[in-house]
Write a protein that holds these residues in place. Structure first.
Motif, PDB file in Angstrom:
ATOM      1  N   ILE A 189       0.845  -1.201   0.000  1.00  0.00           N
ATOM      2  CA  ILE A 189       0.000   0.000   0.000  1.00  0.00           C
ATOM      3  C   ILE A 189       0.876   1.244   0.000  1.00  0.00           C
ATOM      4  N   GLU A 190       1.865   1.257   0.879  1.00  0.00           N
ATOM      5  CA  GLU A 190       2.754   2.416   0.989  1.00  0.00           C
ATOM      6  C   GLU A 190       3.556   2.639  -0.297  1.00  0.00           C
ATOM      7  N   ASP A 191       4.078   1.564  -0.872  1.00  0.00           N
ATOM      8  CA  ASP A 191       4.849   1.682  -2.115  1.00  0.00           C
ATOM      9  C   ASP A 191       3.995   2.210  -3.260  1.00  0.00           C
ATOM     10  N   THR A 192       2.767   1.729  -3.341  1.00  0.00           N
ATOM     11  CA  THR A 192       1.871   2.185  -4.404  1.00  0.00           C
ATOM     12  C   THR A 192       1.521   3.657  -4.231  1.00  0.00           C
ATOM     13  N   GLU A 193       1.235   4.053  -3.002  1.00  0.00           N
ATOM     14  CA  GLU A 193       0.914   5.464  -2.757  1.00  0.00           C
ATOM     15  C   GLU A 193       2.109   6.360  -3.042  1.00  0.00           C
TER      16      GLU A 193
END
Length: 114
Positions: free
Chosen positions: A69-73
């Motif tokens: 989630i963090e990488d995508t954001e």
């Protein structure tokens, strides 16, 4: 990310089948924003249950999902370039394609020639 959320759900279901009612419904043809929101909801359900968080294999899957989630954001925040594109290598393998800025390429080429 959907695959990570799916694997986390499966690990939880192995321990407690009654948790199915607590998780959000599965998505049909989602957009990227819907996928991120869905994955956050899945992670929140696991985090709210202390009996699940203490399990090492579930905690690893939860951390892996949170990382995704963090990488995508972060990738979305960095791809503010108007020429940046989101594409698909295959139906089930998304990837982010970012075009290089032409000026950067020109200066790199000039540096190589000098």
């Amino acid at each position: 990310m959907i695959d990570r959320a799916k694997k986390l759900r499966k690990e939880v279901y192995r321990l407690d089948e009654t948790m199915k009612k607590d998780f959000p419904k599965k998505l049909q043809n989602p957009s990227l924003d819907e996928v991120i929101d869905h994955c956050e909801k899945v992670a929140d359900v696991v985090e709210q249950n202390p009996n699940l968080k203490i399990r090492n294999h579930i905690n690893k899957r939860l951390n892996y999902l949170r990382e995704g989630i963090e990488d995508t954001e972060n990738a979305l925040a960095q791809s503010h370039d108007a020429q940046a594109r989101v594409g698909y290598k295959a139906v089930d393998a998304p990837f982010l394609i970012i075009k290089h800025i032409l000026e950067f390429q020109k200066t790199e080429l000039l540096q190589q020639l000098q």
